[in-house]
Motif scaffolding. Structure first.
Motif, PDB file in Angstrom:
ATOM      1  N   ALA A  75       8.925  11.087   3.223  1.00  0.00           N
ATOM      2  CA  ALA A  75       8.450  11.816   4.329  1.00  0.00           C
ATOM      3  C   ALA A  75       7.132  11.639   4.721  1.00  0.00           C
ATOM      4  O   ALA A  75       6.591  12.059   5.946  1.00  0.00           O
ATOM      5  N   GLN A  76       6.391  10.837   3.939  1.00  0.00           N
ATOM      6  CA  GLN A  76       5.085  10.399   4.257  1.00  0.00           C
ATOM      7  C   GLN A  76       5.101   8.981   5.123  1.00  0.00           C
ATOM      8  O   GLN A  76       3.862   8.565   5.427  1.00  0.00           O
ATOM      9  N   LEU A  77       6.154   8.517   5.368  1.00  0.00           N
ATOM     10  CA  LEU A  77       6.290   7.187   6.203  1.00  0.00           C
ATOM     11  C   LEU A  77       6.926   7.087   7.594  1.00  0.00           C
ATOM     12  O   LEU A  77       7.500   8.499   7.994  1.00  0.00           O
ATOM     13  N   SER A  78       6.357   6.373   8.364  1.00  0.00           N
ATOM     14  CA  SER A  78       6.842   6.314   9.696  1.00  0.00           C
ATOM     15  C   SER A  78       8.152   5.734   9.933  1.00  0.00           C
ATOM     16  O   SER A  78       8.801   5.429   8.789  1.00  0.00           O
ATOM     17  N   GLY A  79       9.122   5.816  11.044  1.00  0.00           N
ATOM     18  CA  GLY A  79      10.172   5.352  10.971  1.00  0.00           C
ATOM     19  C   GLY A  79      10.383   3.937  10.706  1.00  0.00           C
ATOM     20  O   GLY A  79      11.335   3.452  10.001  1.00  0.00           O
ATOM     21  N   GLY A  80       9.430   3.168  11.167  1.00  0.00           N
ATOM     22  CA  GLY A  80       9.583   1.648  10.991  1.00  0.00           C
ATOM     23  C   GLY A  80       9.134   1.267   9.361  1.00  0.00           C
ATOM     24  O   GLY A  80       9.858   0.505   8.680  1.00  0.00           O
ATOM     25  N   GLN A  81       8.267   2.004   8.729  1.00  0.00           N
ATOM     26  CA  GLN A  81       8.048   2.054   7.508  1.00  0.00           C
ATOM     27  C   GLN A  81       9.157   2.414   6.542  1.00  0.00           C
ATOM     28  O   GLN A  81       9.871   1.670   5.481  1.00  0.00           O
TER      29      GLN A  81
ATOM     30  N   PRO B 212       0.905  -1.285   0.072  1.00  0.00           N
ATOM     31  CA  PRO B 212      -0.068  -0.026  -0.015  1.00  0.00           C
ATOM     32  C   PRO B 212       0.919   1.428  -0.094  1.00  0.00           C
ATOM     33  O   PRO B 212       0.365   2.398  -0.180  1.00  0.00           O
ATOM     34  N   LEU B 213       2.149   1.137   0.263  1.00  0.00           N
ATOM     35  CA  LEU B 213       2.976   2.233   0.165  1.00  0.00           C
ATOM     36  C   LEU B 213       3.624   2.672  -0.852  1.00  0.00           C
ATOM     37  O   LEU B 213       4.651   3.451  -0.592  1.00  0.00           O
TER      38      LEU B 213
END
Length: 359
Positions: free
Chosen positions: A132-138, A125-126
């Motif tokens: 910049a639209q992602l979390s650290g884990g992503q 989905p990513l």
């Protein structure tokens, strides 16, 4: 086969020596973690395997081929950094496929490999998002995906979880371990976190001051540490150390400084009078009813499933881990009993482990 052989590897910056002749054998498909305190040389060694640092002496071989003089791109390795190193202007899919694009791969092949890696890591989905639209884990999963699409012989991880919060680190540890079990690719992983090393590795290399202190499986190092450094480094909370002297006609007892006498789990008839250090892990100490060594509770830390105590005995604070909840308060006096069968004995001078059978 994807083996790594490190032979007498040395690294110096001018007159300053960082690594002092390191030898490690890494088998095909093995998950090896280099662990140790900051400045011990573990990241420098990983960067030498990657080709990002030159080798002062010794050899590094991948699949039997010496790679000392090869550029990083020619070593068939993929490295995952702690800061992710993603291109901010690219989407997730573009970041993951960029190395293949540079290598001249066809668009169809790039898409197939990116989609495959995204499926493994749950990134489907990513793929259209930017970092910049992602979390650290992503972001960390994207960095791992970028490595997977290259299908390297060896994965190199340089403290990949150090920028994540505690809860996410636990989740990512499980994801990296599951990834290894699925791909069975050789992994060399650097961390200063002994919990990561204990929970993830097939084999741990404990380093200090540019030297290897011990190599073995997590449980072997935990149960049979070679010296006090390894014993104190692995385990959370850390092992307790108590000064003592071997006493008794057959040398079966240790008189602990200010804490009374304990029994060793074997006979050591020639050691009476020897100065030693007794190591006992916090989980091998219990609160007893009237027997044992008397101490004063200094600190109580309930964690839910466990209670951690600091108990002052003979001028020294021992850490005790209780599996049950107890209503204790600072200043209260308690009796401590040791599981003497799990004592670790170390020489006072050299800090090396002493075998009770040969002492």
């Amino acid at each position: 086969m994807s083996t790594v052989e490190i032979r007498d590897v040395r690294k110096s910056y001018g007159a300053h020596a960082v690594l002092h002749g390191v030898d490690i054998d890494i088998a095909d498909g093995e998950f090896v973690i280099l662990v140790g305190p900051s400045g011990c040389g573990k990241s420098t060694l990983l960067r030498m395997v990657a080709g990002l640092e030159t080798i002062t002496g010794g050899t590094i071989s991948i699949d039997g081929r010496v790679v000392n003089g090869l550029e990083p791109k020619d070593r068939d390795i993929a490295m995952v950094f702690q800061n992710y190193a993603l291109y901010p202007q690219m989407t997730v899919a573009q970041n993951m496929g960029f190395a293949l694009e540079l290598a001249g791969a066809r668009k169809e092949e790039i898409k197939r490999k990116v989609d495959h890696a995204a499926g493994i890591l749950g990134l489907e989905p990513l793929l259209g998002r930017k970092p910049a639209q992602l979390s650290g884990g992503q972001r960390q999963r994207v960095a791992m995906g970028r490595a997977i699409v290259r299908d390297p012989k060896v994965f190199l991880f340089d403290e990949p979880l150090s920028n994540l919060d505690a809860k996410l680190r636990v989740k990512m540890r499980a994801e990296i371990k599951a990834l290894h079990q699925r791909l069975r690719t050789t992994i060399v992983y650097v961390t200063h976190d002994q919990i990561e090393a204990m929970t993830m590795a097939d084999k741990i290399v404990v380093m200090q001051g540019g030297h290897i202190e011990q190599i073995g499986t997590p449980l072997d190092l935990y149960d049979n540490p070679r010296n006090m450094f390894v014993a104190g480094f692995l385990g959370s909370p850390a092992m307790n150390f108590l000064d003592g002297v071997i006493v008794g006609e057959e040398g079966r007892f240790v008189e602990l400084a200010g804490a009374g006498r304990v029994t060793l789990p074997g006979r050591i008839p020639t050691a009476t009078g020897s100065a030693v250090i007794v190591g006992v892990r916090p989980e091998d100490i219990t609160i007893s009813d009237g027997d044992g060594i008397v101490g004063e509770v200094v600190l109580v830390e309930p964690t839910g499933s466990e209670t951690h105590l600091a108990v002052r005995v003979g001028g020294q604070d021992l850490v005790v881990v209780l599996r049950s909840r107890m209503a204790l308060v600072p200043g209260e006096r308690v009796n401590l009993s040791f599981d003497e069968s799990k004592f670790h004995l170390f020489d006072k001078g050299s800090e090396e482990r002493i075998s009770v059978a040969r002492l």
